[in-house]
Design an enzyme around this catalytic site. Structure first.
Site, PDB file in Angstrom:
ATOM      1  N   THR A   1       9.412 -12.000 -11.141  1.00  0.00           N
ATOM      2  CA  THR A   1       9.901 -10.811 -11.988  1.00  0.00           C
ATOM      3  C   THR A   1       8.725  -9.951 -11.707  1.00  0.00           C
ATOM      4  O   THR A   1       7.515 -10.209 -11.530  1.00  0.00           O
ATOM      5  CB  THR A   1      10.152 -11.123 -13.628  1.00  0.00           C
ATOM      6  OG1 THR A   1      10.941 -11.830 -13.835  1.00  0.00           O
ATOM      7  CG2 THR A   1      10.052  -9.969 -14.077  1.00  0.00           C
TER       8      THR A   1
ATOM      9  N   SER B   1       0.901  -1.105   0.042  1.00  0.00           N
ATOM     10  CA  SER B   1      -0.076  -0.177  -0.109  1.00  0.00           C
ATOM     11  C   SER B   1       0.931   1.178  -0.121  1.00  0.00           C
ATOM     12  O   SER B   1       0.568   2.250  -0.836  1.00  0.00           O
ATOM     13  CB  SER B   1      -0.935  -0.075   1.282  1.00  0.00           C
ATOM     14  OG  SER B   1      -1.544   1.265   1.211  1.00  0.00           O
ATOM     15  N   SER B   2       1.831   1.291   0.871  1.00  0.00           N
ATOM     16  CA  SER B   2       2.823   2.430   0.849  1.00  0.00           C
ATOM     17  C   SER B   2       3.435   2.797  -0.352  1.00  0.00           C
ATOM     18  O   SER B   2       3.657   4.157  -0.649  1.00  0.00           O
ATOM     19  CB  SER B   2       3.887   2.420   2.088  1.00  0.00           C
ATOM     20  OG  SER B   2       3.171   2.186   3.249  1.00  0.00           O
TER      21      SER B   2
ATOM     22  N   GLU C   1       7.021  -6.297 -12.686  1.00  0.00           N
ATOM     23  CA  GLU C   1       6.906  -5.186 -13.688  1.00  0.00           C
ATOM     24  C   GLU C   1       6.627  -4.152 -13.075  1.00  0.00           C
ATOM     25  O   GLU C   1       5.452  -3.521 -12.673  1.00  0.00           O
ATOM     26  CB  GLU C   1       5.730  -5.535 -14.476  1.00  0.00           C
ATOM     27  CG  GLU C   1       5.807  -7.246 -15.220  1.00  0.00           C
ATOM     28  CD  GLU C   1       5.094  -8.163 -14.276  1.00  0.00           C
ATOM     29  OE1 GLU C   1       4.106  -7.768 -13.415  1.00  0.00           O
ATOM     30  OE2 GLU C   1       5.191  -9.143 -14.444  1.00  0.00           O
TER      31      GLU C   1
ATOM     32  N   GLN D   1       4.253  -8.162  -1.379  1.00  0.00           N
ATOM     33  CA  GLN D   1       3.646  -9.259  -0.592  1.00  0.00           C
ATOM     34  C   GLN D   1       2.950 -10.327  -1.324  1.00  0.00           C
ATOM     35  O   GLN D   1       2.431 -10.113  -2.316  1.00  0.00           O
ATOM     36  CB  GLN D   1       2.731  -8.627   0.719  1.00  0.00           C
ATOM     37  CG  GLN D   1       1.551  -8.228  -0.048  1.00  0.00           C
ATOM     38  CD  GLN D   1       0.641  -7.258   1.121  1.00  0.00           C
ATOM     39  OE1 GLN D   1       1.078  -7.322   2.250  1.00  0.00           O
ATOM     40  NE2 GLN D   1      -0.132  -6.402   0.517  1.00  0.00           N
TER      41      GLN D   1
END
Length: 202
Positions: A127, A102-103, A129, A148
């Site tokens: 990977t 979220s941060s 993106e 996460q």
């Protein structure tokens, strides 16, 4: 059904799911925090007028890496491939779903663009993106918490022949291998599209 903290710990212990290395205090109520690796791939500037998905994109990307002291600069509205430090894996009874933090999202940083699934039977350093939606460059640091993962238990085990046998594996950022969908035994979709068009014109 997603695994909660106790179930995550049990599944890690029995190797039904894998997160290695496991950072201190990384297991939350229903997710496990993951961390940014030091290798990246970026598109070469002005290399081609168009990105053709029939071509191997690795030929017009370049690799770079950072250290603990030197961040990776993700410029405004720039796309880059990164990689996680952790190897994540699931057996045939589980699936993994990667999410951003979220941060970071509030700072305008996306860590994946729709590609969030760790399929049953797969095990790799996923990977990332990466995209910067912000109007200013953003520094990304080696080892920082960047994503996460949540793990779900499937209603029944995936048959052996349907476990992941895709294009992507290893510990480095993997460029798109979409071009393989146009060749060999992967292009049956193309024949099917042609049949659809033939029926329309009949």
């Amino acid at each position: 059904m997603y695994l909660s903290k106790n179930d995550l710990e049990n599944a890690l212990r029995t190797k039904e799911i894998v997160v290695e290395p496991l950072f201190p205090n990384c297991i939350n109520g229903a997710t496990i925090d993951l961390h940014l690796g030091k290798e990246f791939m970026v598109y070469k500037k002005g290399n081609r007028p168009i990105l053709d998905l029939k071509e191997d994109s690795e030929t017009f990307m370049e690799k770079t890496s950072i250290s603990i002291e030197e961040p990776f600069v993700l410029h405004s509205h720039e796309f880059a491939l990164g990689v996680l430090i952790e190897r994540t894996g699931v057996n045939g009874n589980h699936i993994g779903i990667l999410d951003g933090l979220s941060s970071l999202a509030r700072a305008g940083i996306a860590v994946h663009i729709t590609a969030s699934t760790l399929n049953p039977g797969n095990s790799l350093c996923m990977t990332l993106e990466l995209f910067n939606f912000h109007d200013q460059p953003v520094n990304l640091y080696y080892g920082m918490p960047v994503a996460q993962i949540r793990f779900g238990k499937l209603t029944s085990p995936v048959p052996e022949e349907f476990l992941y046998k895709g294009y992507y594996e290893g510990t480095s950022p993997q460029p798109s291998k979409y071009y393989k969908n146009f060749i060999g035994d992967k292009n049956d979709w193309l024949d099917f599209v042609k049949k659809i068009e033939e029926k329309k014109s009949a």
